[in-house]
Write a protein that holds these residues in place. Structure first.
Motif, PDB file in Angstrom:
ATOM      1  N   HIS A 118     -37.288  -2.381  -2.864  1.00  0.00           N
ATOM      2  CA  HIS A 118     -35.725  -2.256  -3.323  1.00  0.00           C
ATOM      3  C   HIS A 118     -35.717  -3.215  -4.578  1.00  0.00           C
ATOM      4  O   HIS A 118     -36.131  -4.328  -4.716  1.00  0.00           O
ATOM      5  CB  HIS A 118     -34.684  -2.923  -2.294  1.00  0.00           C
ATOM      6  N   PRO A 119     -35.129  -2.741  -5.605  1.00  0.00           N
ATOM      7  CA  PRO A 119     -35.189  -3.204  -7.101  1.00  0.00           C
ATOM      8  C   PRO A 119     -34.350  -4.656  -6.877  1.00  0.00           C
ATOM      9  O   PRO A 119     -34.518  -5.627  -7.666  1.00  0.00           O
ATOM     10  CB  PRO A 119     -34.739  -2.439  -8.044  1.00  0.00           C
ATOM     11  N   ASN A 120     -33.451  -4.563  -6.074  1.00  0.00           N
ATOM     12  CA  ASN A 120     -32.696  -5.795  -5.933  1.00  0.00           C
ATOM     13  C   ASN A 120     -32.907  -6.770  -4.674  1.00  0.00           C
ATOM     14  O   ASN A 120     -32.091  -7.279  -4.102  1.00  0.00           O
ATOM     15  CB  ASN A 120     -31.225  -5.630  -5.790  1.00  0.00           C
ATOM     16  N   ASP A 121     -33.969  -6.549  -4.151  1.00  0.00           N
ATOM     17  CA  ASP A 121     -34.512  -7.003  -2.617  1.00  0.00           C
ATOM     18  C   ASP A 121     -33.991  -8.624  -2.471  1.00  0.00           C
ATOM     19  O   ASP A 121     -34.415  -9.281  -3.583  1.00  0.00           O
ATOM     20  CB  ASP A 121     -36.015  -6.854  -2.518  1.00  0.00           C
ATOM     21  N   TYR A 122     -33.265  -8.774  -1.670  1.00  0.00           N
ATOM     22  CA  TYR A 122     -32.498 -10.279  -1.350  1.00  0.00           C
ATOM     23  C   TYR A 122     -33.535 -11.205  -1.132  1.00  0.00           C
ATOM     24  O   TYR A 122     -33.730 -12.430  -1.578  1.00  0.00           O
ATOM     25  CB  TYR A 122     -31.816 -10.280  -0.268  1.00  0.00           C
ATOM     26  N   LEU A 123     -34.841 -10.796  -0.376  1.00  0.00           N
ATOM     27  CA  LEU A 123     -35.980 -11.678   0.056  1.00  0.00           C
ATOM     28  C   LEU A 123     -37.217 -11.694  -0.869  1.00  0.00           C
ATOM     29  O   LEU A 123     -37.793 -12.765  -1.117  1.00  0.00           O
ATOM     30  CB  LEU A 123     -36.209 -11.627   1.596  1.00  0.00           C
ATOM     31  N   VAL A 124     -37.623 -10.460  -1.077  1.00  0.00           N
ATOM     32  CA  VAL A 124     -38.716 -10.271  -1.766  1.00  0.00           C
ATOM     33  C   VAL A 124     -38.688  -9.702  -3.085  1.00  0.00           C
ATOM     34  O   VAL A 124     -38.675  -8.282  -3.244  1.00  0.00           O
ATOM     35  CB  VAL A 124     -39.741  -9.274  -0.958  1.00  0.00           C
ATOM     36  N   PRO A 125     -38.653 -10.261  -4.023  1.00  0.00           N
ATOM     37  CA  PRO A 125     -38.325  -9.904  -5.418  1.00  0.00           C
ATOM     38  C   PRO A 125     -39.663  -8.988  -5.787  1.00  0.00           C
ATOM     39  O   PRO A 125     -40.633  -9.072  -5.252  1.00  0.00           O
ATOM     40  CB  PRO A 125     -38.334 -11.256  -6.250  1.00  0.00           C
ATOM     41  N   PHE A 126     -39.442  -8.127  -6.824  1.00  0.00           N
ATOM     42  CA  PHE A 126     -40.534  -7.261  -7.063  1.00  0.00           C
ATOM     43  C   PHE A 126     -41.782  -7.896  -7.440  1.00  0.00           C
ATOM     44  O   PHE A 126     -42.906  -7.518  -7.078  1.00  0.00           O
ATOM     45  CB  PHE A 126     -40.217  -6.256  -8.343  1.00  0.00           C
ATOM     46  N   ASN A 127     -41.761  -8.879  -8.140  1.00  0.00           N
ATOM     47  CA  ASN A 127     -43.203  -9.534  -8.748  1.00  0.00           C
ATOM     48  C   ASN A 127     -43.925  -9.991  -7.351  1.00  0.00           C
ATOM     49  O   ASN A 127     -44.927 -10.358  -7.268  1.00  0.00           O
ATOM     50  CB  ASN A 127     -42.952 -10.744  -9.623  1.00  0.00           C
ATOM     51  N   ALA A 128     -42.905 -10.427  -6.181  1.00  0.00           N
ATOM     52  CA  ALA A 128     -43.676 -10.773  -5.007  1.00  0.00           C
ATOM     53  C   ALA A 128     -44.110  -9.610  -4.233  1.00  0.00           C
ATOM     54  O   ALA A 128     -44.457  -9.941  -3.145  1.00  0.00           O
ATOM     55  CB  ALA A 128     -42.956 -11.974  -4.228  1.00  0.00           C
ATOM     56  N   SER A 129     -43.696  -8.458  -4.369  1.00  0.00           N
ATOM     57  CA  SER A 129     -43.787  -7.449  -3.529  1.00  0.00           C
ATOM     58  C   SER A 129     -44.926  -6.801  -3.680  1.00  0.00           C
ATOM     59  O   SER A 129     -45.439  -6.621  -4.828  1.00  0.00           O
ATOM     60  CB  SER A 129     -42.465  -6.352  -3.988  1.00  0.00           C
ATOM     61  N   LEU A 130     -45.580  -5.857  -2.511  1.00  0.00           N
ATOM     62  CA  LEU A 130     -46.805  -5.387  -2.660  1.00  0.00           C
ATOM     63  C   LEU A 130     -46.578  -4.176  -3.646  1.00  0.00           C
ATOM     64  O   LEU A 130     -47.429  -3.517  -4.127  1.00  0.00           O
ATOM     65  CB  LEU A 130     -47.082  -4.931  -1.181  1.00  0.00           C
ATOM     66  N   ALA A 131     -45.250  -3.687  -3.801  1.00  0.00           N
ATOM     67  CA  ALA A 131     -44.896  -2.462  -4.510  1.00  0.00           C
ATOM     68  C   ALA A 131     -45.310  -2.883  -6.168  1.00  0.00           C
ATOM     69  O   ALA A 131     -45.823  -1.761  -6.742  1.00  0.00           O
ATOM     70  CB  ALA A 131     -43.426  -2.189  -4.756  1.00  0.00           C
ATOM     71  N   SER A 132     -45.444  -3.987  -6.556  1.00  0.00           N
ATOM     72  CA  SER A 132     -45.762  -4.375  -7.979  1.00  0.00           C
ATOM     73  C   SER A 132     -47.315  -3.836  -8.114  1.00  0.00           C
ATOM     74  O   SER A 132     -47.868  -4.004  -9.095  1.00  0.00           O
ATOM     75  CB  SER A 132     -45.678  -5.671  -8.164  1.00  0.00           C
ATOM     76  N   GLN A 133     -48.129  -3.759  -7.046  1.00  0.00           N
ATOM     77  CA  GLN A 133     -49.780  -3.409  -7.143  1.00  0.00           C
ATOM     78  C   GLN A 133     -49.845  -1.865  -7.016  1.00  0.00           C
ATOM     79  O   GLN A 133     -51.038  -1.475  -7.125  1.00  0.00           O
ATOM     80  CB  GLN A 133     -50.398  -4.217  -5.968  1.00  0.00           C
ATOM     81  N   PHE A 134     -48.942  -1.100  -6.780  1.00  0.00           N
ATOM     82  CA  PHE A 134     -49.117   0.458  -6.530  1.00  0.00           C
ATOM     83  C   PHE A 134     -48.685   1.304  -8.096  1.00  0.00           C
ATOM     84  O   PHE A 134     -47.583   0.681  -8.838  1.00  0.00           O
ATOM     85  CB  PHE A 134     -48.074   0.664  -5.440  1.00  0.00           C
ATOM     86  N   VAL A 160     -46.434   4.265  -9.853  1.00  0.00           N
ATOM     87  CA  VAL A 160     -45.047   4.578  -9.706  1.00  0.00           C
ATOM     88  C   VAL A 160     -45.040   5.810  -8.750  1.00  0.00           C
ATOM     89  O   VAL A 160     -44.243   6.048  -8.096  1.00  0.00           O
ATOM     90  CB  VAL A 160     -44.570   5.016 -11.121  1.00  0.00           C
ATOM     91  N   ASP A 161     -46.005   6.789  -8.969  1.00  0.00           N
ATOM     92  CA  ASP A 161     -46.157   7.672  -7.970  1.00  0.00           C
ATOM     93  C   ASP A 161     -46.355   7.542  -6.387  1.00  0.00           C
ATOM     94  O   ASP A 161     -46.161   8.391  -5.515  1.00  0.00           O
ATOM     95  CB  ASP A 161     -47.110   8.963  -8.188  1.00  0.00           C
ATOM     96  N   GLN A 162     -46.665   6.294  -6.079  1.00  0.00           N
ATOM     97  CA  GLN A 162     -47.052   5.817  -4.776  1.00  0.00           C
ATOM     98  C   GLN A 162     -45.965   5.155  -4.245  1.00  0.00           C
ATOM     99  O   GLN A 162     -45.462   4.636  -3.150  1.00  0.00           O
ATOM    100  CB  GLN A 162     -48.150   4.944  -4.603  1.00  0.00           C
ATOM    101  N   LEU A 163     -44.660   4.991  -5.119  1.00  0.00           N
ATOM    102  CA  LEU A 163     -43.296   4.174  -4.846  1.00  0.00           C
ATOM    103  C   LEU A 163     -42.420   4.927  -4.455  1.00  0.00           C
ATOM    104  O   LEU A 163     -42.273   5.872  -4.700  1.00  0.00           O
ATOM    105  CB  LEU A 163     -43.005   3.349  -5.823  1.00  0.00           C
ATOM    106  N   ILE A 164     -41.473   4.421  -3.281  1.00  0.00           N
ATOM    107  CA  ILE A 164     -40.244   5.064  -3.042  1.00  0.00           C
ATOM    108  C   ILE A 164     -39.366   3.811  -3.341  1.00  0.00           C
ATOM    109  O   ILE A 164     -39.386   2.768  -2.598  1.00  0.00           O
ATOM    110  CB  ILE A 164     -40.137   5.150  -1.479  1.00  0.00           C
ATOM    111  N   GLN A 165     -38.253   4.073  -4.384  1.00  0.00           N
ATOM    112  CA  GLN A 165     -37.403   3.189  -4.563  1.00  0.00           C
ATOM    113  C   GLN A 165     -36.122   3.332  -4.089  1.00  0.00           C
ATOM    114  O   GLN A 165     -35.670   4.618  -4.154  1.00  0.00           O
ATOM    115  CB  GLN A 165     -37.123   3.204  -6.216  1.00  0.00           C
ATOM    116  N   LEU A 166     -35.392   2.329  -3.357  1.00  0.00           N
ATOM    117  CA  LEU A 166     -34.400   2.373  -2.668  1.00  0.00           C
ATOM    118  C   LEU A 166     -33.358   2.093  -3.791  1.00  0.00           C
ATOM    119  O   LEU A 166     -33.352   1.860  -4.653  1.00  0.00           O
ATOM    120  CB  LEU A 166     -34.289   1.360  -1.517  1.00  0.00           C
ATOM    121  N   ASP A 167     -32.079   2.589  -3.355  1.00  0.00           N
ATOM    122  CA  ASP A 167     -30.933   2.579  -4.039  1.00  0.00           C
ATOM    123  C   ASP A 167     -30.538   1.382  -4.763  1.00  0.00           C
ATOM    124  O   ASP A 167     -30.105   0.501  -4.179  1.00  0.00           O
ATOM    125  CB  ASP A 167     -29.496   3.070  -3.146  1.00  0.00           C
ATOM    126  N   PRO A 168     -30.943   1.527  -6.149  1.00  0.00           N
ATOM    127  CA  PRO A 168     -30.549   0.165  -7.017  1.00  0.00           C
ATOM    128  C   PRO A 168     -28.739  -0.279  -7.196  1.00  0.00           C
ATOM    129  O   PRO A 168     -28.685  -1.560  -7.382  1.00  0.00           O
ATOM    130  CB  PRO A 168     -31.081   0.503  -8.313  1.00  0.00           C
TER     131      PRO A 168
END
Length: 159
Positions: free
Chosen positions: A106-122, A124-132
């Motif tokens: 989630h681009p606005n994740d309350y607990l895990v910001p994108f820089n701390a997210s495992l998503a930052s290591q994938f 774009v084609d492997q990501l599922i972005q939730l409603d911003p």
């Protein structure tokens, strides 16, 4: 166990985890390269260290306070966790994984910001972005069956 004891086909053992469970599922999948099943991390963090240093900072009080709180949390919380071997390095784990990999973030994740997210290591084609458009604690704490993607598709359908 699932493969050897239960006789499950190695291509049918899939790994899914939410938040801390997503980080743990990545570690377990990396330890079992014989399992060719899929990995789906639902809003997981990339490492304990990055989660603590990115999230335990009091950002709103200014850059100096952020640096101080980041240093304190790094020294007293993250460093001991790392030294005990509890780092759970998601970046390393995904490099060791075989099979299909997807991460929900989630681009606005309350607990895990994108820089701390495992998503930052994938990629774009492997990501599922939730409603911003969504904001607040539900960006991290509500279940995946209550979520839509950025495209308005039910998130469970995407998985």
């Amino acid at each position: 166990y699932a493969i050897n004891e239960l006789g499950t086909n190695k291509n049918k053992v899939h790994f899914y985890g939410f938040s801390l469970g997503g980080a743990l599922a990545a570690q377990v999948k990396a330890l079992h390269p014989e399992s060719m099943g899929k990995y789906v991390g639902d809003r997981p963090f990339k490492s304990v260290f990055s989660l603590i240093t990115e999230n335990c900072c009091i950002e709103k009080l200014g850059p100096s306070i952020k640096k101080i709180t980041s240093a304190i949390s790094s020294i007293f919380i993250a460093a001991p966790i790392y030294l005990l071997g509890w780092e759970w390095n998601g970046r390393k784990a995904i490099m060791q994984m075989e099979g299909e990999k997807r991460v929900i973030y989630h681009p606005n994740d309350y607990l895990v910001p994108f820089n701390a997210s495992l998503a930052s290591q994938f990629s774009v084609d492997q990501l599922i972005q939730l409603d911003p458009a969504e904001k607040g604690p539900s960006t991290h704490f509500s279940t995946i069956d209550e979520k839509n993607t950025a495209e308005g598709i039910d998130a469970v359908t995407m998985i």
